[in-house]
Design a protein around this motif. Sequence first.
Motif, PDB file in Angstrom:
ATOM      1  N   VAL A  52     -32.242 -49.781 -40.629  1.00  0.00           N
ATOM      2  CA  VAL A  52     -32.801 -51.108 -40.874  1.00  0.00           C
ATOM      3  C   VAL A  52     -33.570 -51.040 -42.192  1.00  0.00           C
ATOM      4  O   VAL A  52     -34.335 -50.099 -42.441  1.00  0.00           O
ATOM      5  CB  VAL A  52     -33.734 -51.535 -39.728  1.00  0.00           C
ATOM      6  CG1 VAL A  52     -34.433 -52.856 -40.065  1.00  0.00           C
ATOM      7  CG2 VAL A  52     -32.937 -51.675 -38.434  1.00  0.00           C
ATOM      8  N   THR A 123     -29.559 -60.436 -26.902  1.00  0.00           N
ATOM      9  CA  THR A 123     -30.137 -60.308 -28.239  1.00  0.00           C
ATOM     10  C   THR A 123     -29.839 -58.940 -28.835  1.00  0.00           C
ATOM     11  O   THR A 123     -29.526 -58.826 -30.029  1.00  0.00           O
ATOM     12  CB  THR A 123     -31.651 -60.563 -28.189  1.00  0.00           C
ATOM     13  OG1 THR A 123     -31.875 -61.909 -27.716  1.00  0.00           O
ATOM     14  CG2 THR A 123     -32.275 -60.393 -29.565  1.00  0.00           C
ATOM     15  N   VAL A 127     -27.621 -58.395 -32.326  1.00  0.00           N
ATOM     16  CA  VAL A 127     -28.167 -57.569 -33.408  1.00  0.00           C
ATOM     17  C   VAL A 127     -27.203 -56.433 -33.741  1.00  0.00           C
ATOM     18  O   VAL A 127     -26.963 -56.127 -34.920  1.00  0.00           O
ATOM     19  CB  VAL A 127     -29.558 -57.025 -33.035  1.00  0.00           C
ATOM     20  CG1 VAL A 127     -30.006 -55.948 -34.027  1.00  0.00           C
ATOM     21  CG2 VAL A 127     -30.580 -58.156 -33.007  1.00  0.00           C
ATOM     22  N   GLY A 130     -24.384 -57.763 -35.671  1.00  0.00           N
ATOM     23  CA  GLY A 130     -24.842 -57.976 -37.032  1.00  0.00           C
ATOM     24  C   GLY A 130     -24.896 -56.681 -37.828  1.00  0.00           C
ATOM     25  O   GLY A 130     -24.485 -56.637 -38.994  1.00  0.00           O
ATOM     26  N   PHE A 131     -25.385 -55.597 -37.203  1.00  0.00           N
ATOM     27  CA  PHE A 131     -25.419 -54.292 -37.865  1.00  0.00           C
ATOM     28  C   PHE A 131     -24.042 -53.915 -38.392  1.00  0.00           C
ATOM     29  O   PHE A 131     -23.897 -53.426 -39.513  1.00  0.00           O
ATOM     30  CB  PHE A 131     -25.879 -53.212 -36.889  1.00  0.00           C
ATOM     31  CG  PHE A 131     -27.370 -53.144 -36.660  1.00  0.00           C
ATOM     32  CD1 PHE A 131     -28.246 -53.891 -37.415  1.00  0.00           C
ATOM     33  CD2 PHE A 131     -27.890 -52.307 -35.684  1.00  0.00           C
ATOM     34  CE1 PHE A 131     -29.621 -53.817 -37.212  1.00  0.00           C
ATOM     35  CE2 PHE A 131     -29.253 -52.222 -35.470  1.00  0.00           C
ATOM     36  CZ  PHE A 131     -30.126 -52.981 -36.234  1.00  0.00           C
ATOM     37  N   THR A 136     -28.656 -55.800 -41.977  1.00  0.00           N
ATOM     38  CA  THR A 136     -29.632 -54.772 -41.619  1.00  0.00           C
ATOM     39  C   THR A 136     -31.023 -55.064 -42.165  1.00  0.00           C
ATOM     40  O   THR A 136     -31.947 -54.288 -41.926  1.00  0.00           O
ATOM     41  CB  THR A 136     -29.176 -53.398 -42.138  1.00  0.00           C
ATOM     42  OG1 THR A 136     -29.028 -53.457 -43.572  1.00  0.00           O
ATOM     43  CG2 THR A 136     -27.856 -52.971 -41.512  1.00  0.00           C
ATOM     44  N   ILE A 141     -32.914 -59.866 -39.396  1.00  0.00           N
ATOM     45  CA  ILE A 141     -32.795 -59.458 -37.998  1.00  0.00           C
ATOM     46  C   ILE A 141     -33.792 -60.218 -37.126  1.00  0.00           C
ATOM     47  O   ILE A 141     -33.454 -60.674 -36.025  1.00  0.00           O
ATOM     48  CB  ILE A 141     -33.013 -57.932 -37.863  1.00  0.00           C
ATOM     49  CG1 ILE A 141     -31.863 -57.180 -38.524  1.00  0.00           C
ATOM     50  CG2 ILE A 141     -33.144 -57.525 -36.399  1.00  0.00           C
ATOM     51  CD1 ILE A 141     -32.119 -55.691 -38.685  1.00  0.00           C
ATOM     52  N   ILE A 144     -32.508 -63.701 -36.560  1.00  0.00           N
ATOM     53  CA  ILE A 144     -31.393 -63.689 -35.612  1.00  0.00           C
ATOM     54  C   ILE A 144     -31.910 -63.519 -34.186  1.00  0.00           C
ATOM     55  O   ILE A 144     -31.439 -64.187 -33.249  1.00  0.00           O
ATOM     56  CB  ILE A 144     -30.394 -62.576 -35.986  1.00  0.00           C
ATOM     57  CG1 ILE A 144     -29.573 -63.005 -37.204  1.00  0.00           C
ATOM     58  CG2 ILE A 144     -29.485 -62.233 -34.806  1.00  0.00           C
ATOM     59  CD1 ILE A 144     -28.609 -61.950 -37.707  1.00  0.00           C
ATOM     60  N   ILE A 145     -32.878 -62.641 -34.003  1.00  0.00           N
ATOM     61  CA  ILE A 145     -33.470 -62.446 -32.675  1.00  0.00           C
ATOM     62  C   ILE A 145     -34.080 -63.751 -32.173  1.00  0.00           C
ATOM     63  O   ILE A 145     -33.873 -64.167 -31.027  1.00  0.00           O
ATOM     64  CB  ILE A 145     -34.527 -61.330 -32.719  1.00  0.00           C
ATOM     65  CG1 ILE A 145     -33.855 -59.962 -32.898  1.00  0.00           C
ATOM     66  CG2 ILE A 145     -35.383 -61.330 -31.442  1.00  0.00           C
ATOM     67  CD1 ILE A 145     -34.824 -58.829 -33.146  1.00  0.00           C
ATOM     68  N   ASN A 148     -31.329 -66.355 -31.280  1.00  0.00           N
ATOM     69  CA  ASN A 148     -30.588 -66.021 -30.066  1.00  0.00           C
ATOM     70  C   ASN A 148     -31.447 -66.231 -28.814  1.00  0.00           C
ATOM     71  O   ASN A 148     -30.967 -66.745 -27.792  1.00  0.00           O
ATOM     72  CB  ASN A 148     -30.091 -64.576 -30.128  1.00  0.00           C
ATOM     73  CG  ASN A 148     -29.005 -64.307 -29.101  1.00  0.00           C
ATOM     74  OD1 ASN A 148     -27.874 -64.761 -29.240  1.00  0.00           O
ATOM     75  ND2 ASN A 148     -29.346 -63.590 -28.034  1.00  0.00           N
ATOM     76  N   PRO A 184     -26.694 -67.344 -35.731  1.00  0.00           N
ATOM     77  CA  PRO A 184     -26.444 -65.928 -36.025  1.00  0.00           C
ATOM     78  C   PRO A 184     -24.974 -65.627 -36.296  1.00  0.00           C
ATOM     79  O   PRO A 184     -24.655 -64.771 -37.133  1.00  0.00           O
ATOM     80  CB  PRO A 184     -26.930 -65.217 -34.760  1.00  0.00           C
ATOM     81  CG  PRO A 184     -27.942 -66.139 -34.171  1.00  0.00           C
ATOM     82  CD  PRO A 184     -27.405 -67.509 -34.448  1.00  0.00           C
TER      83      PRO A 184
END
Length: 262
Positions: A52, A123, A127, A130-131, A136, A141, A144-145, A148, A184
């Motif tokens: 990250v 969630t 994530v 997404g990674f 990252t 992030i 997005i969290i 969601n 997201p």
Amino acid sequence: MSTSPSSSTTIASGVTDDRLANLRRWNIALSVLHAAQAIAVLLLASSFAITVTSTFPTGPPGTEAPAPEALFDVGIGLAIAVFLALAAIDHFLIGTVLRGRYEADLRRGINRIRWIEYSFSATIMIVLIGFYNGITDIATIIVIIGANMAMIFFGWIQEAMNPPGREHTTMVPFWFGTVAGIAPWIAILVNLLGAETVPGFVLGIFISLFIFFMSFGLNQYLQYKEIGPWRSYAYGEKVYLVLSLAAKSLLAWQIFGGSLAG
């Protein structure tokens, strides 16, 4: 809809003693299946991790952004095991010590425990997706969290605002949740389309999990539009169980097969 023999409280359609007993068996079985997969992932996973990053500003607005800096690593095997374990714990609790609360909620046409568990496990899933598509940055992030979790909680509100015996069904929370939940995926799609090359397994993860994520929303839509067998709230609950197992298992083993095994 039906009413309790001892009160005038309206009970959600299809939520009978026999159906509740069947759901209990399903929850216990899913607890075992999720736990077994979590253990398998921990035993088989490599040390593969994704870093990250941060791009904290170093000057006034308009200053060229610095190169991303590493903040911390996320072990992918551990992350997969965690969201599988969360599902296992959820199903075990509602099949045992929280069974009374779970069944009382189902009779009222709501499952609060489901939404709490989804807010964590779903969630983690988005994530991780997404990674694998290059998202990252810590700020992205966090957004997005938040989006969601908002989607999940709008699902909770949808149930809370539409109790059994209602004269009118509102879909407003459902559509608000749809807007929050699609954001997201749009961010992930932007990265996917902008990438020079995309590994086949990454494309597979995106397509298959997008379909499964949308299937959860479709299940709720069909419940509240009372279409076909979804007129039974209990039927929709079982579909949630099937989708939960399928989506979590698919993501876990796609990621494992695509990058951890090697």
